[in-house]
Write an enzyme that holds these catalytic residues in place. Structure first.
Site, PDB file in Angstrom:
ATOM      1  N   ASP A  90      -6.524 -11.375  -8.952  1.00 32.48           N
ATOM      2  CA  ASP A  90      -7.703 -10.560  -9.325  1.00 32.48           C
ATOM      3  C   ASP A  90      -8.992 -11.552  -9.512  1.00 32.48           C
ATOM      4  O   ASP A  90      -9.112 -12.120 -10.265  1.00 32.48           O
ATOM      5  CB  ASP A  90      -7.695  -9.756 -10.553  1.00 32.48           C
ATOM      6  CG  ASP A  90      -8.825  -9.274 -11.025  1.00 32.48           C
ATOM      7  OD1 ASP A  90      -9.596  -8.605 -10.230  1.00 32.48           O
ATOM      8  OD2 ASP A  90      -9.144  -9.462 -12.345  1.00 32.48           O
ATOM      9  N   GLY A 146     -13.665  -6.380  -1.009  1.00 31.08           N
ATOM     10  CA  GLY A 146     -14.820  -6.008  -1.591  1.00 31.08           C
ATOM     11  C   GLY A 146     -15.419  -7.232  -2.250  1.00 31.08           C
ATOM     12  O   GLY A 146     -14.904  -7.735  -3.090  1.00 31.08           O
ATOM     13  N   CYS A 187     -22.009  -4.928 -10.412  1.00 35.40           N
ATOM     14  CA  CYS A 187     -22.188  -6.207 -10.052  1.00 35.40           C
ATOM     15  C   CYS A 187     -23.456  -6.987  -9.509  1.00 35.40           C
ATOM     16  O   CYS A 187     -24.137  -6.000  -8.951  1.00 35.40           O
ATOM     17  CB  CYS A 187     -21.105  -6.097  -8.676  1.00 35.40           C
ATOM     18  SG  CYS A 187     -21.192  -7.667  -7.762  1.00 35.40           S
ATOM     19  N   TYR A 204     -19.484   0.738 -19.730  1.00 36.24           N
ATOM     20  CA  TYR A 204     -18.859   0.259 -18.840  1.00 36.24           C
ATOM     21  C   TYR A 204     -19.358  -1.186 -18.377  1.00 36.24           C
ATOM     22  O   TYR A 204     -20.793  -1.197 -18.094  1.00 36.24           O
ATOM     23  CB  TYR A 204     -19.183   1.156 -17.577  1.00 36.24           C
ATOM     24  CG  TYR A 204     -18.516   0.855 -16.173  1.00 36.24           C
ATOM     25  CD1 TYR A 204     -17.144   0.215 -16.188  1.00 36.24           C
ATOM     26  CD2 TYR A 204     -19.066   0.822 -14.945  1.00 36.24           C
ATOM     27  CE1 TYR A 204     -16.615  -0.369 -14.986  1.00 36.24           C
ATOM     28  CE2 TYR A 204     -18.536   0.367 -13.895  1.00 36.24           C
ATOM     29  CZ  TYR A 204     -17.267  -0.180 -13.727  1.00 36.24           C
ATOM     30  OH  TYR A 204     -16.687  -0.660 -12.392  1.00 36.24           O
ATOM     31  N   ARG A 205     -18.724  -2.313 -18.291  1.00 43.86           N
ATOM     32  CA  ARG A 205     -19.190  -3.615 -17.830  1.00 43.86           C
ATOM     33  C   ARG A 205     -18.651  -4.480 -16.995  1.00 43.86           C
ATOM     34  O   ARG A 205     -17.203  -4.321 -16.888  1.00 43.86           O
ATOM     35  CB  ARG A 205     -19.333  -4.336 -19.226  1.00 43.86           C
ATOM     36  CG  ARG A 205     -18.159  -4.923 -19.791  1.00 43.86           C
ATOM     37  CD  ARG A 205     -18.133  -5.366 -21.094  1.00 43.86           C
ATOM     38  NE  ARG A 205     -17.110  -6.222 -21.684  1.00 43.86           N
ATOM     39  CZ  ARG A 205     -17.107  -6.447 -23.016  1.00 43.86           C
ATOM     40  NH1 ARG A 205     -17.787  -6.687 -23.591  1.00 43.86           N
ATOM     41  NH2 ARG A 205     -15.717  -7.183 -22.980  1.00 43.86           N
ATOM     42  N   GLY A 206     -19.314  -5.112 -16.419  1.00 42.03           N
ATOM     43  CA  GLY A 206     -18.685  -6.168 -15.060  1.00 42.03           C
ATOM     44  C   GLY A 206     -17.737  -7.178 -16.008  1.00 42.03           C
ATOM     45  O   GLY A 206     -18.100  -7.523 -17.075  1.00 42.03           O
ATOM     46  N   ARG A 208     -10.822 -17.762 -19.970  1.00 41.85           N
ATOM     47  CA  ARG A 208     -10.362 -16.726 -18.836  1.00 41.85           C
ATOM     48  C   ARG A 208     -11.038 -16.685 -17.735  1.00 41.85           C
ATOM     49  O   ARG A 208     -10.708 -17.033 -16.632  1.00 41.85           O
ATOM     50  CB  ARG A 208      -9.876 -15.432 -19.399  1.00 41.85           C
ATOM     51  CG  ARG A 208      -8.942 -15.063 -20.411  1.00 41.85           C
ATOM     52  CD  ARG A 208      -7.471 -15.571 -19.924  1.00 41.85           C
ATOM     53  NE  ARG A 208      -6.679 -15.823 -21.125  1.00 41.85           N
ATOM     54  CZ  ARG A 208      -6.064 -16.792 -21.481  1.00 41.85           C
ATOM     55  NH1 ARG A 208      -6.239 -17.878 -20.731  1.00 41.85           N
ATOM     56  NH2 ARG A 208      -5.256 -16.915 -22.611  1.00 41.85           N
ATOM     57  N   GLU A 225     -22.224 -12.521 -13.348  1.00 40.64           N
ATOM     58  CA  GLU A 225     -22.606 -11.823 -12.053  1.00 40.64           C
ATOM     59  C   GLU A 225     -22.055 -10.386 -12.319  1.00 40.64           C
ATOM     60  O   GLU A 225     -21.775  -9.670 -11.295  1.00 40.64           O
ATOM     61  CB  GLU A 225     -21.639 -12.541 -10.891  1.00 40.64           C
ATOM     62  CG  GLU A 225     -22.199 -14.030 -10.325  1.00 40.64           C
ATOM     63  CD  GLU A 225     -21.415 -14.284  -9.308  1.00 40.64           C
ATOM     64  OE1 GLU A 225     -20.732 -13.621  -8.566  1.00 40.64           O
ATOM     65  OE2 GLU A 225     -21.523 -15.852  -9.452  1.00 40.64           O
ATOM     66  N   HIS A 239     -28.693  14.686  -0.009  1.00 45.25           N
ATOM     67  CA  HIS A 239     -28.663  14.987  -1.591  1.00 45.25           C
ATOM     68  C   HIS A 239     -29.451  16.115  -1.525  1.00 45.25           C
ATOM     69  O   HIS A 239     -30.089  16.380  -1.049  1.00 45.25           O
ATOM     70  CB  HIS A 239     -29.227  13.688  -2.290  1.00 45.25           C
ATOM     71  CG  HIS A 239     -28.237  12.590  -2.310  1.00 45.25           C
ATOM     72  ND1 HIS A 239     -27.640  12.249  -3.340  1.00 45.25           N
ATOM     73  CD2 HIS A 239     -28.008  11.642  -1.427  1.00 45.25           C
ATOM     74  CE1 HIS A 239     -27.014  11.324  -3.103  1.00 45.25           C
ATOM     75  NE2 HIS A 239     -27.125  10.774  -1.976  1.00 45.25           N
TER      76      HIS A 239
HETATM   77  P1  IMP Z   1     -17.166  -0.009  -8.958  1.00 48.89           P
HETATM   78  O1  IMP Z   1     -15.998   1.138  -9.003  1.00 48.89           O
HETATM   79  O2  IMP Z   1     -18.136   0.227  -8.280  1.00 48.89           O
HETATM   80  O3  IMP Z   1     -17.906   0.229 -10.595  1.00 48.89           O
HETATM   81  O4  IMP Z   1     -16.509  -1.399  -8.860  1.00 48.89           O
HETATM   82  C1  IMP Z   1     -15.482  -1.986  -9.560  1.00 48.89           C
HETATM   83  C2  IMP Z   1     -15.105  -3.220  -8.959  1.00 48.89           C
HETATM   84  O5  IMP Z   1     -16.098  -4.228  -9.187  1.00 48.89           O
HETATM   85  C3  IMP Z   1     -13.846  -3.828  -9.667  1.00 48.89           C
HETATM   86  O6  IMP Z   1     -12.614  -3.607  -9.172  1.00 48.89           O
HETATM   87  C4  IMP Z   1     -13.910  -5.582  -9.195  1.00 48.89           C
HETATM   88  O7  IMP Z   1     -13.754  -5.717  -8.031  1.00 48.89           O
HETATM   89  C5  IMP Z   1     -15.782  -5.553  -9.163  1.00 48.89           C
HETATM   90  N1  IMP Z   1     -16.188  -6.339 -10.497  1.00 48.89           N
HETATM   91  C6  IMP Z   1     -15.653  -5.942 -11.639  1.00 48.89           C
HETATM   92  N2  IMP Z   1     -16.518  -6.741 -12.679  1.00 48.89           N
HETATM   93  C7  IMP Z   1     -17.536  -7.286 -11.707  1.00 48.89           C
HETATM   94  C8  IMP Z   1     -18.609  -8.179 -12.151  1.00 48.89           C
HETATM   95  O8  IMP Z   1     -18.844  -8.619 -13.289  1.00 48.89           O
HETATM   96  N3  IMP Z   1     -19.247  -8.634 -11.187  1.00 48.89           N
HETATM   97  C9  IMP Z   1     -18.763  -8.417  -9.701  1.00 48.89           C
HETATM   98  N4  IMP Z   1     -17.783  -7.556  -9.626  1.00 48.89           N
HETATM   99  C10 IMP Z   1     -17.190  -7.119 -10.494  1.00 48.89           C
END
Ligand code: IMP
Length: 498
Positions: A254, A304, A311, A391-393, A407, A430, A486
């Site tokens: 991942d 992706g 992101c 919900y966070r990146g 990590r 990011e 929409h």
């Molecule tokens: P979403 O479903 O559009 O919210 O996208 C989820 C996906 O974003 C995840 O499965 C990851 O591939 C990607 N992702 C997760 N965390 C981050 C981040 O902090 N930055 C960029 N991409 C992320």
């Protein structure tokens, strides 16, 4: 002399994403209620083509259990210790079984107190009692100890267990036969024994009921729920070892940039060591990226870069590829190699799911769309009169703090959006920390998404996902077309999401 920039861009097509296109309604003989949403990912059958994102605000054991019961599969995040992640795999695996192949048991010398502690630790309502040769000598259930006094807790389990007329069945008894035996004897647990009377398995009414309630669940050959888990590059082999030992079905390498040396080498090492486990490699967005991952041994490719709703890779690093074009490019390259692709990121609505399939995906991964359900980690927040969940990146500042730091700060190839290269110990996030609308029970949400997918298949005239992939026409829309898509020129009064 200055060298010239790569001019491929100015000769090529535009790259597109979900909102740039629509499915063209085509001749249809299928009813949405009758279409099949099944897909197969490297031998794993999913009745619902959904994976949950390996993110610490999306997938831990409770969500993985719920999603697998609905016919999808959860990918446990890796923002935790190796031991914790392996324990989560174990939790999913033990949540439901066809036949429990290694039931926990107790020796006849154990006390009632021992039995109670064991049963509560494993959340089970009964335990077989076996002697030193593993021979079954009795079974102790909650019913046997319901009215025990304090003093009796120090007495051996043999004083309370059922040992006479013990109902057992031979190893190899089918679930159907087991149902008859359980019913005939009005019992809840059926121990399976070999010719020497040694305990070799256990079939319970509880597990059978779970199977009947959710007939489309994603199960392994032993009737347990399937589950995946994410690993990175840094401690990949050690983590994979523990996860494999716990019975994980899918390992997801991942990362933010799968078309890179460290990731390709990790895919190769992991696949070589655990050929029986499905390995998903990613993320990539190009034909060359797919080819590199597949040559290294990836069974499935995840697509992706920068599409995720949390992101900021495209803003911070200026890199990425609009997701629909990425899916299409990668799916066509992967099809040549006989490998499926998973569309990961940017999917918020069921309409996006339909478009991802029409562009070539074999399954989709959802972060945002699942983060608001009850089963996702995190508490509810009341903000401005509405309920939300965090919900966070995984590359956000918050996720990279504490344990995540070692990590995710290991280099630019560490995690999706794991931040850019570590410049002098400073890591550039990011991803953002955010919240999404509370969405209630996963089963309810997933049935809405599945309903939308079915409806889209009806418009496309596709009876199954293969037809949706191959026979669907997509049309490009303008900004005006998107606005028209929409609700418009009204004040929306319902709070429902679309
Ligand atoms: P979403 O479903 O559009 O919210 O996208 C989820 C996906 O974003 C995840 O499965 C990851 O591939 C990607 N992702 C997760 N965390 C981050 C981040 O902090 N930055 C960029 N991409 C992320």
């Amino acid at each position: 002399m200055l060298s010239l920039p790569n001019t491929e861009l100015f000769a090529g097509r535009d790259a597109l994403t979900f909102d740039d296109v629509l499915v063209v309604p085509g001749w249809s003989e299928v009813l949405p209620s009758e279409v099949s949403t099944s897909t197969t990912i490297a031998g794993i059958d999913l009745r619902l083509p959904l994976l949950s994102a390996a993110m610490d605000t999306v997938t831990e054991a409770p969500l993985a259990i719920s999603l697998a019961r609905e016919g999808g599969i959860g990918i446990l995040h890796r923002n935790m210790t190796i031991l914790e992640q392996a324990a989560q795999v174990d939790r999913v695996k033990r949540s439901q079984a066809g036949m429990i192949t290694a039931p926990v048991s107790l020796s006849p010398n154990a006390t009632l107190a021992d039995a109670e502690a064991l049963m509560s630790r494993h959340s089970i309502s009964g335990v077989p009692i076996t002697d030193d040769d593993e021979r079954l000598v009795g079974i102790l259930t909650n019913r046997d100890i319901r009215f025990c006094t304090e003093a009796e807790y120090h007495r051996p389990v043999t004083d309370f267990m059922t040992s006479r007329n013990l109902v057992t069945a031979p190893v190899g008894t089918s679930l159907e036969d087991a149902v008859h035996i359980l019913h005939e004897h009005r019992i809840e647990k059926l121990p399976l024994v070999d010719a020497q009377g040694r305990l070799r398995g256990l079939i319970t009414v509880k597990d059978i009921t779970k199977r009947v309630q959710k007939p489309h669940a994603t199960l392994d050959p032993e009737g347990r729920l399937r589950v995946g888990a994410a690993i990175g590059v840094n401690d990949a082999m050690e983590r994979a070892e523990a996860l494999a030992h716990a019975g994980v079905d899918v390992l997801v390498i991942d990362t933010a940039h799968g078309h890179s040396r460290g990731v390709i080498d990790t895919v190769a090492d992991v696949k070589q060591k655990w050929p029986e486990i499905v390995v998903i490699g990613g993320n990539v967005v190009t034909r060359e990226g797919v080819q590199a991952l597949v040559s290294a041994g990836a069974d499935v490719v995840k697509v992706g870069v920068g599409a995720g709703s949390i992101c900021t890779t495209r803003i911070v690093a200026g890199a990425g590829m609009p997701q629909l074009t990425a899916i299409y490019e990668c799916a066509t390259a992967a099809a040549d190699l006989g490998v499926p692709v998973i569309a990961d990121g940017g999917i918020v609505t069921s309409g996006d799911i339909v478009k991802a399939f029409a562009a070539g995906a074999a399954a989709v991964m959802l972060g945002n769309a699942l983060a608001g359900v009850d089963e996702a980690p995190g508490d509810l927040e009341l903000v401005d009169g509405s309920m939300w969940k965090t919900y966070r990146g995984m590359g956000s500042a918050g996720a990279m703090k504490g344990r995540a730091a070692d990590r995710y700060a290991g280099g630019q190839m560490g995690a999706p959006g794991a931040g850019g290269p570590d410049h002098g110990g400073k890591h550039v996030p990011e991803g953002v920390e955010a919240r999404v609308r509370y969405a209630g029970a996963l089963s309810k949400l997933v049935s809405q998404l599945a309903g939308g997918l079915r409806s889209g298949m009806g418009y496309a005239g596709a009876g199954n996902l293969d037809e949706l992939r191959t026979a669907t026409r997509l049309v490009r829309v303008t900004g005006a077309g998107l606005r028209e898509s929409h609700p418009h020129d009204v004040q929306v009064v319902t709070d429902s999401q679309w």
